[in-house]
Design a protein around this motif. Sequence first.
Motif, mmCIF file in Angstrom:
data_model
loop_
_atom_site.group_PDB
_atom_site.id
_atom_site.type_symbol
_atom_site.label_atom_id
_atom_site.label_comp_id
_atom_site.label_asym_id
_atom_site.label_seq_id
_atom_site.Cartn_x
_atom_site.Cartn_y
_atom_site.Cartn_z
ATOM 1 N N LEU A 47 0.850 -1.045 -0.094
ATOM 2 C CA LEU A 47 0.110 0.003 0.032
ATOM 3 C C LEU A 47 0.912 1.174 0.136
ATOM 4 N N VAL A 48 1.427 1.264 -1.016
ATOM 5 C CA VAL A 48 2.400 2.362 -1.127
ATOM 6 C C VAL A 48 1.889 3.853 -1.097
ATOM 7 N N GLY A 49 2.136 4.712 -0.216
ATOM 8 C CA GLY A 49 1.612 6.016 -0.157
ATOM 9 C C GLY A 49 0.147 6.073 0.823
ATOM 10 N N PHE A 50 -0.274 4.826 1.272
ATOM 11 C CA PHE A 50 -1.544 4.728 2.064
ATOM 12 C C PHE A 50 -1.441 5.512 3.486
ATOM 13 N N THR A 51 -0.477 5.692 4.184
ATOM 14 C CA THR A 51 -0.249 6.360 5.245
ATOM 15 C C THR A 51 -0.196 8.000 4.862
ATOM 16 N N ALA A 52 0.499 8.319 3.735
ATOM 17 C CA ALA A 52 0.569 9.722 3.252
ATOM 18 C C ALA A 52 -0.644 10.053 2.867
ATOM 19 N N VAL A 53 -1.121 9.168 2.165
ATOM 20 C CA VAL A 53 -2.923 9.832 1.680
ATOM 21 C C VAL A 53 -3.766 10.151 2.979
ATOM 22 N N LEU A 54 -3.677 9.276 3.794
ATOM 23 C CA LEU A 54 -4.476 9.344 5.250
ATOM 24 C C LEU A 54 -4.201 10.502 5.873
ATOM 25 N N ARG A 55 -2.861 10.780 5.943
ATOM 26 C CA ARG A 55 -2.181 11.912 6.836
ATOM 27 C C ARG A 55 -2.892 13.257 6.099
ATOM 28 N N ARG A 56 -2.756 13.381 4.733
ATOM 29 C CA ARG A 56 -2.871 14.626 4.197
ATOM 30 C C ARG A 56 -4.355 14.589 3.887
ATOM 31 N N GLY A 57 -5.312 13.586 3.779
ATOM 32 C CA GLY A 57 -6.541 13.749 3.953
ATOM 33 C C GLY A 57 -7.153 14.240 5.376
ATOM 34 N N ALA A 58 -6.782 13.663 6.285
ATOM 35 C CA ALA A 58 -6.896 14.211 7.657
ATOM 36 C C ALA A 58 -6.684 15.800 7.735
ATOM 37 N N GLY A 59 -5.286 16.109 7.300
ATOM 38 C CA GLY A 59 -4.875 17.547 7.379
ATOM 39 C C GLY A 59 -5.972 18.505 6.537
ATOM 40 N N GLY A 60 -6.399 17.991 5.403
ATOM 41 C CA GLY A 60 -7.139 18.833 4.567
ATOM 42 C C GLY A 60 -8.428 18.979 5.090
ATOM 43 N N LEU A 61 -8.959 17.861 5.614
ATOM 44 C CA LEU A 61 -10.331 17.881 6.131
ATOM 45 C C LEU A 61 -10.374 18.473 7.491
ATOM 46 N N THR A 62 -9.403 18.582 8.132
ATOM 47 C CA THR A 62 -9.359 19.346 9.396
ATOM 48 C C THR A 62 -9.126 20.782 9.224
ATOM 49 N N LEU A 63 -8.406 21.122 8.222
ATOM 50 C CA LEU A 63 -8.341 22.567 7.897
ATOM 51 C C LEU A 63 -9.459 23.084 7.008
ATOM 52 N N ALA A 64 -10.263 22.266 6.519
ATOM 53 C CA ALA A 64 -11.683 22.607 6.182
ATOM 54 C C ALA A 64 -12.537 22.906 6.892
#
Length: 184
Positions: free
Chosen positions: A167-184
């Motif tokens: 799952l290459v990039g799996f944790t990076a996608v989750l981290r970015r998604g969480a960050g973006g959703l938190t900012l939104a």
Amino acid sequence: MSEPGVRERSGPWKRLTGWWARRSLRVRITTTVAGIALVALGALAWMATGLIGITITGAVDVELARAAATVSGHLNAGAPPDVLAPSDDPVSPVTGISGQIEIRVTDLQGRPMDSAGPLSMSKADLDELADGQSVTVFGPDGPTRWLGVVATAPDGSSRLVLAGADLVGFTAVLRRGAGGLTLA
């Protein structure tokens, strides 16, 4: 003097309650509603991040199930475990995930029947795979998603066909998604 049985507050708590009591009703209501809204939006961001993870692993599971079913059919037809998944097999690429699906064949206890060496999974993981559930194994190179299919070899013995993909990039996608959703 205070009433008997009523404990007086002291220190920072007394200052905070005093400050709060001096605010107007409008300020107190606005602050309370804003706090509740922030907590609710934080919970929604957390749940959306979980849904992103479920969506990614669900897409990988579909590819793994297809690969495992194909290899299981070859095993049922009598192909030896060592030649079931050559690297140029059209089943191997996992589009958009990591590039290759690794196929392993074991007995139901997890002992390898192919020549690829021991598995880096626990007995509990192998039991879940034998029950048809997917498992994510976290290793030093990142998470790997595994799916197992029980197949019957021509000699009548049961085999566990395991399909796995990084799952290459799996944790990076989750981290970015969480960050973006938190900012939104």
